[in-house]
Design a protein around this motif. Structure first.
Motif, mmCIF file in Angstrom:
data_model
loop_
_atom_site.group_PDB
_atom_site.id
_atom_site.type_symbol
_atom_site.label_atom_id
_atom_site.label_comp_id
_atom_site.label_asym_id
_atom_site.label_seq_id
_atom_site.Cartn_x
_atom_site.Cartn_y
_atom_site.Cartn_z
ATOM 1 N N GLN A 137 0.821 -1.205 0.000
ATOM 2 C CA GLN A 137 0.000 0.000 0.000
ATOM 3 C C GLN A 137 0.860 1.261 0.000
ATOM 4 O OE1 GLN A 137 -3.410 0.599 -0.089
ATOM 5 N NE2 GLN A 137 -3.709 -1.570 -0.533
ATOM 6 N N ASN A 138 2.051 1.150 0.576
ATOM 7 C CA ASN A 138 2.966 2.296 0.626
ATOM 8 C C ASN A 138 3.927 2.318 -0.557
ATOM 9 O OD1 ASN A 138 2.216 3.698 3.058
ATOM 10 N ND2 ASN A 138 3.022 1.970 4.220
ATOM 11 N N GLY A 139 3.683 1.457 -1.555
ATOM 12 C CA GLY A 139 4.517 1.467 -2.756
ATOM 13 C C GLY A 139 5.828 0.731 -2.600
ATOM 14 N N ILE A 140 5.916 -0.141 -1.608
ATOM 15 C CA ILE A 140 7.153 -0.884 -1.347
ATOM 16 C C ILE A 140 7.060 -2.261 -1.985
ATOM 17 C CG2 ILE A 140 8.606 -1.893 0.474
ATOM 18 C CD1 ILE A 140 7.575 0.424 2.279
ATOM 19 N N PHE A 188 -5.963 2.709 5.857
ATOM 20 C CA PHE A 188 -5.604 3.664 6.907
ATOM 21 C C PHE A 188 -5.970 3.073 8.259
ATOM 22 C CE2 PHE A 188 -6.440 7.357 3.791
ATOM 23 C CZ PHE A 188 -5.092 7.494 3.495
ATOM 24 N N HIS A 189 -5.159 3.310 9.261
ATOM 25 C CA HIS A 189 -5.488 2.920 10.630
ATOM 26 C C HIS A 189 -6.606 3.792 11.177
ATOM 27 C CE1 HIS A 189 -1.484 0.781 11.860
ATOM 28 N NE2 HIS A 189 -2.005 0.304 10.760
ATOM 29 N N ASP A 190 -7.274 3.300 12.212
ATOM 30 C CA ASP A 190 -8.279 4.117 12.905
ATOM 31 C C ASP A 190 -7.679 5.432 13.394
ATOM 32 O OD1 ASP A 190 -10.291 2.323 12.514
ATOM 33 O OD2 ASP A 190 -10.530 1.751 14.608
ATOM 34 N N ALA A 191 -6.419 5.383 13.839
ATOM 35 C CA ALA A 191 -5.771 6.595 14.355
ATOM 36 C C ALA A 191 -5.699 7.672 13.275
ATOM 37 C CB ALA A 191 -4.369 6.264 14.871
ATOM 38 N N ARG A 196 2.494 7.788 -1.509
ATOM 39 C CA ARG A 196 1.742 6.833 -2.340
ATOM 40 C C ARG A 196 0.262 6.816 -1.940
ATOM 41 N NH1 ARG A 196 2.929 2.069 -5.172
ATOM 42 N NH2 ARG A 196 0.978 1.201 -5.949
ATOM 43 N N LYS A 197 -0.024 6.794 -0.649
ATOM 44 C CA LYS A 197 -1.420 6.767 -0.197
ATOM 45 C C LYS A 197 -2.136 8.085 -0.503
ATOM 46 C CE LYS A 197 -1.194 3.136 3.268
ATOM 47 N NZ LYS A 197 -1.499 2.719 4.654
ATOM 48 N N LEU A 198 -1.398 9.172 -0.435
ATOM 49 C CA LEU A 198 -2.005 10.458 -0.781
ATOM 50 C C LEU A 198 -2.425 10.456 -2.247
ATOM 51 C CD1 LEU A 198 -2.725 13.338 0.192
ATOM 52 C CD2 LEU A 198 -0.458 14.063 -0.615
ATOM 53 N N ALA A 199 -1.548 9.927 -3.111
ATOM 54 C CA ALA A 199 -1.857 9.865 -4.540
ATOM 55 C C ALA A 199 -3.017 8.912 -4.822
ATOM 56 C CB ALA A 199 -0.615 9.428 -5.313
#
Length: 612
Positions: free
Chosen positions: A83-86, A561-564, A589-592
């Motif tokens: 999810q983070n592009g890794i 996304f976490h609950d936090a 990556r998540k923003l995009a």
């Protein structure tokens, strides 16, 4: 990632993972491993252990090999990294032959940042040959306590990991665990050849978890239901039981009360276990009922409570199991109801095991420590941390003993009566029989043994049967009595009982409770639990959008996304993509991928509010 122009660890943390700054010793650990050093990391669950090897994996040349004992944990980690592009993958028995070959080819080609493998696979000749053909950035050994036979979760395959240092002496190794007392740490260093490694101990405290231990008042399921209804209705939780039968019975009973409750133990078909685990990870408000001995192997951050309907066999097991609550740092509860029968059952299990005598003695000591934690009248967190060699200067203010100090009573005379009754009945009988003698109950068995004519017959009528049972439980927990497992579970005096009988050692004990136990809900904030109920319509709208995204991709919602992160979106109410990108947990990556969708939910909610 490796192609970037020397990005710093902090830049990777911010751009890839979406966090502003490092916590505790994270930065020091990362810099040490990046420089090629070995490390042993002791960090509580939820403290950010994974980043300590994931960031060096992205900054060092080659692929990081991560040893993990549980398939579900690997799958969770890899899904979150992607999810983070890794570029991450795993090799385990859940893959078919062709899928495994594809991952192996990616590894040889240098196309992976991280590869997760089980210790059993790492030891195979095929895997060893594959590693010889690979540029390795580092070895990360997760759940490193599994190497210790004195620990609570021994895995013999972990002993073979010492070969890593022998075969790849130039590759840095980082071993990580959240549960290791001093002897276990020594075992990790010895068996993984980490004697020269830097030790990073960030402590064991989980201040967001509230600890509450209650007496089993004969209706533990009712106590559990009341706790869930009052504090965690509609939230995810785990309930631990000692036996498979109790797991099944409890799950069925909770279902009948209107909860979504699923059993999980080794006796279920593998397909059903997988189905239940998947539902727990992907649906909201699912409660899993599991055997204490069977590790869930999950990385779900939004578990709001962990409950025990039986006593764990050690403080390590209790700490690890309760540590599955509140991994996201938001408030969570650890609740337990236990009784005397738990003590007797666990003692019997220890006695009947095929373990060596030395192992049995260690297990006995660990159970004694667990009992002591249950019966203390002072701060539970201070006692818990002390067991791991950690220190808390003042009472925590976030456990049941701190929030509602237990009533105590001067129990010396009552204890003398109980101990004397054990002696007068020749140390052969169980608690129920002894209580009947103290209360002066004349039945066929008591008459047959002549115990209606001894001096302790009927001398305990000032207390109820439940009061006497609680007293016997505390005397066993405190080491004044023991359970004879060679015979039929009779209660025996220990050497510690003599000073009490002589009146040389006064006893102050916890007063038995005669009313339903109420666990106070942990406070929202740095200490304490219901983390979500006050968020309102925007919170629900964000959760719904997250759920739809997760279902479309076939991943758990918290991987998006976490609950936090959702909670911060509600509190900060960002009005632009730039402001959204400043929220903790939202990397580039998540923003995009998700920024516009979540921003649209926020702005739509705002427009609806203004219209109304």
């Amino acid at each position: 990632m490796h192609g970037d122009t020397h990005p710093t660890a902090l830049k990777v943390l911010q751009a890839v993972f979406g966090y502003d700054s490092f916590r505790g010793p994270q930065q020091a650990i990362i810099e040490h491993v990046m420089a090629g050093g070995d490390a042993l990391v002791l960090m509580p669950t939820g403290g950010g252990k994974s980043l300590c090897y994931q960031i060096p994996a992205l900054l060092r040349e080659g692929t990081a090999i991560v040893v993990s004992p549980l398939i579900a944990l690997m799958q969770d980690q890899v899904a979150a990294l992607k999810q983070n592009g890794i570029k991450a993958a795993y090799l385990n028995s859940s893959l078919d032959y062709h899928e495994a070959v594809e991952v192996e080819n990616q590894l040889r080609a240098g196309d992976l940042d991280l590869l997760y493998v089980a210790p059993e696979r790492l030891a195979t000749a095929r895997m060893q040959m594959l590693l010889e053909q690979t540029r390795i950035a580092l070895f990360a050994i997760d759940e490193a306590h599994c190497v210790s036979q004195w620990g609570h979760d021994f895995r013999p395959e972990y002993r073979q990991l010492s070969q890593l240092h022998q075969r790849f002496p130039q590759v840095p190794r980082i071993a990580l665990t959240a549960t290791a007392d001093v002897p276990t740490r020594g075992d990790i260093m010895e068996h993984l050849q980490l004697q020269e490694a830097a030790l990073y101990n960030s402590g064991f405290d989980r201040p967001n978890i509230r600890y509450h231990i209650a007496e089993n008042q004969g209706n533990a399921k009712e106590q559990l239901l009341r706790f869930i209804r009052e504090h965690h209705d509609g939230e995810a939780g785990i309930v631990y039981c000692l036996s498979r039968r109790k797991v099944e019975e409890t799950a069925i009973w909770l279902e009948r009360q209107g909860l979504t409750a699923l059993p999980y133990h080794a006796g279920l078909p593998a397909e059903q276990r997988q189905q239940h685990q998947t539902r727990f990870l992907r649906e909201d408000g699912v409660v899993v009922v599991a055997t204490i001995a069977f590790g869930m192997g999950i990385d779900k951050p939004d578990v709001r409570f962990v409950a025990h309907l039986n006593l764990p066999k050690s403080i390590e097991a209790y700490y690890q199991e309760t540590g599955r609550a509140g991994r996201d740092g938001l408030p969570a509860n650890a609740w337990m109801a236990y009784g005397l029968q738990d003590v007797i059952t666990l003692r019997q299990m220890q006695q009947d095991s095929s373990a060596a005598d030395q192992q049995k003695r260690i297990e006995q000591q660990k159970l004694d420590a667990m009992l002591g934690l249950c019966e203390i009248i002072s701060c539970r967190r201070q006692a818990l941390l002390h067991y791991f060699g950690d220190h808390l200067d003042a009472p925590c203010g976030n456990c049941d003993n701190c929030l509602t100090p237990p009533e105590t009573w001067e129990a010396t005379v009552a204890a003398q009566k109980a101990l004397s009754c054990v002696y007068r009945t020749e140390q052969r009988f169980g608690v129920t029989y002894l209580v009947d003698v103290l209360l002066g109950k004349s039945n066929e068995r008591i008459t047959r043994f002549g115990h209606d004519r001894i001096s302790t017959f009927g001398i305990g009528k000032e207390l109820t049967a439940n009061d006497w049972k609680a007293l016997f439980r505390q005397l066993i927990a405190s080491g004044y009595l023991s359970v004879d497992m060679e015979g039929h579970g009779g209660i025996k005096l220990t050497a510690n009982a003599k000073p009490v009988l002589r009146g040389e050692h006064p006893l102050t004990l916890r007063k038995p409770s005669h009313k339903p136990s109420k666990a106070k809900a942990a406070r929202r904030g740095s200490k304490g639990a219901s983390a979500t109920h006050s968020h309102g319509p925007l919170w629900e709208a964000l959760r719904q959008h997250r759920r739809e995204l997760a279902e479309a991709q076939g991943v758990p919602a918290y991987v998006i996304f976490h609950d936090a992160t959702l909670a911060e979106l509600v509190e900060q109410n960002p009005q632009s993509l730039e402001a959204l990108g400043a929220i903790s947990g939202i990397g580039a990556r998540k923003l995009a991928d998700y920024g516009e969708g979540f921003l649209d939910v926020i702005l739509t909610h705002q427009a609806t509010e203004q219209t109304n």
